[in-house]
Motif scaffolding. Structure first.
Motif: not given
Ligand SMILES: NC(=O)c1ccc[n+]([C@@H]2O[C@H](COP(=O)([O-])OP(=O)(O)OC[C@H]3O[C@@H](n4cnc5c(N)ncnc54)[C@H](OP(=O)(O)O)[C@@H]3O)[C@@H](O)[C@H]2O)c1
Length: 349
Positions: A161-162, A286-288, A312-316
């Motif tokens: 991921l870039k 992808f991060l989430k 933005t929202d990465i589930g944290v």
């Protein structure tokens, strides 16, 4: 696995050579880079081979063919291979069987093949009376084909991921403009990285906003020989005149939000590595979903402020949920900073 004499250390130099020639094969495509050298009783290299990509002979076969071309026999030789010889018939026959039939007496390898179908070559060799020794130069062997190993194990492509951002963590200005946050040298690295992956993924908003070409171009302007498949993900239609439709590596529109399914579909068509280029919504998704193997975060020496954060929202929602990373590399490129990091996997710290 049977321990054999001389000890593994006796094969270090030959394995290093096998790793060196393996690197001549392509980093993209469904198959890993593999190298093979054949040794005589005196430990001298009498033949070499490496894999040049899907549909071409495997490294062991090239080494055996090179030997036969000189009217020499493989009887009693030791094969030193960077990956456990394969056990299955694909576009070519099983290498384990070819080595047995050629009469080699030992096979030394670096990395075990995790493939459900391709693995098991060492067992075939042993059953046929060929001594095997695995794990020689295992760290270097694993590093060489890490993306392929992760992909085979997880049954999805390796995901890089870039994103490019300002030093205050913004990936675009408030009006949506984002060209160019980083400079020429960093962009050249991005183009090279595109050419080193099987596919590129972008979100539909990036296509609608920027109409990018997403080709992999060398600094002098020409296309790199390998062009990744260009994948757009999202429900909205890709306009008929979008430049990405004419991508030289091919174009695919995944009209879904299901990232895992998209990766699984790409894996089924032979894609072993993808380069996700954003925007922020896709990067965050992808991060989430914890579907990232390596992060390339490039930072230009500017501040943008405003709402367009790089993720933005990465589930944290609390510190305990933070994505913990290992920094693999930090370097400066031109006036930019480039960070390579990897999410910690269980037991990796
Ligand atoms: N700085 C950088 O590195 C960089 C890189 C690329 C782009 N950009 C900039 O980023 C902006 C575009 O980014 P963006 O965040 O607005 O859009 P984006 O990430 O390019 O695309 C987002 C869209 O993808 C679709 N989508 C597919 N799967 C999804 C999922 N799992 N979750 C959520 N949405 C999904 C949705 O559209 P549907 O509703 O149609 O499905 C969503 O609106 C542009 O300004 C561009 O210039 C910056």
């Amino acid at each position: 696995m049977t321990a054999i004499a001389p000890e593994a250390a006796a094969y270090t130099a030959a394995m290093k050579r096998a790793l060196e020639i393996a690197a001549q094969g392509p980093v993209t495509g469904p198959n890993p880079q593999v190298g093979c050298v054949l040794l005589n009783d005196a430990g001298e290299i009498v033949s070499e081979g490496w894999h040049e990509g899907s549909g071409t002979p495997h490294a062991e076969i090239m080494a055996l063919d090179n030997l036969r071309a000189r009217d020499l026999s493989a009887k009693g030789l030791t094969a030193v291979v960077t990956l456990e010889p394969c056990a299955h018939t694909g576009k070519t026959g099983p290498c384990a069987v070819a080595l047995v039939e050629a009469g080699v007496s030992r096979v030394v390898y670096s990395v075990s093949d995790p493939g459900a179908i391709s693995g098991g070559g060492a067992a075939i060799l042993e059953q046929s009376g060929v001594q095997t020794l695995g794990g020689v130069e295992n760290e270097a062997g694993t590093a060489l084909i890490e993306r392929w190993l992760v992909s085979e194990t997880l049954q999805r492509p390796w995901v890089t991921l870039k994103w490019a951002m300002s030093l205050d963590g913004r990936s675009a200005a408030a009006d949506g403009t984002s060209q160019w946050i980083t400079g020429d040298e960093t962009r050249a690295k991005v183009h090279l990285d595109r050419s080193r992956h099987d596919a590129i993924i972008v979100g539909i908003n990036t296509v609608l906003t920027d109409n990018p070409r997403l080709t992999a171009r060398a600094p002098e302007g020409g296309l790199y020989p390998h062009q990744p498949l260009a994948v757009v993900i999202g429900a909205r239609d890709v306009p008929d005149n979008a430049l990405i439709r004419n991508h030289p590596g091919g174009f695919l529109h995944a009209q879904t939000h299901d990232l895992a399914q998209t990766l699984s579909d790409l894996f089924a068509r032979g894609t072993r590595s993808v380069y996700v280029e954003g925007g922020a919504t896709i990067a965050s998704a992808f991060l989430k979903a914890r579907l990232v193997d390596e992060l390339h975060i490039t930072m230009g020496p500017l501040l943008l402020g405003g709402p367009a954060t790089a993720v933005t929202d990465i589930g944290v929602t609390t510190m305990a949920d933070a994505h913990q990373l290992n920094i693999v590399d930090v370097c400066t490129l031109g006036g930019d900073i480039v960070v390579t990091a990897r999410p910690l996997r269980e037991g990796s710290r």
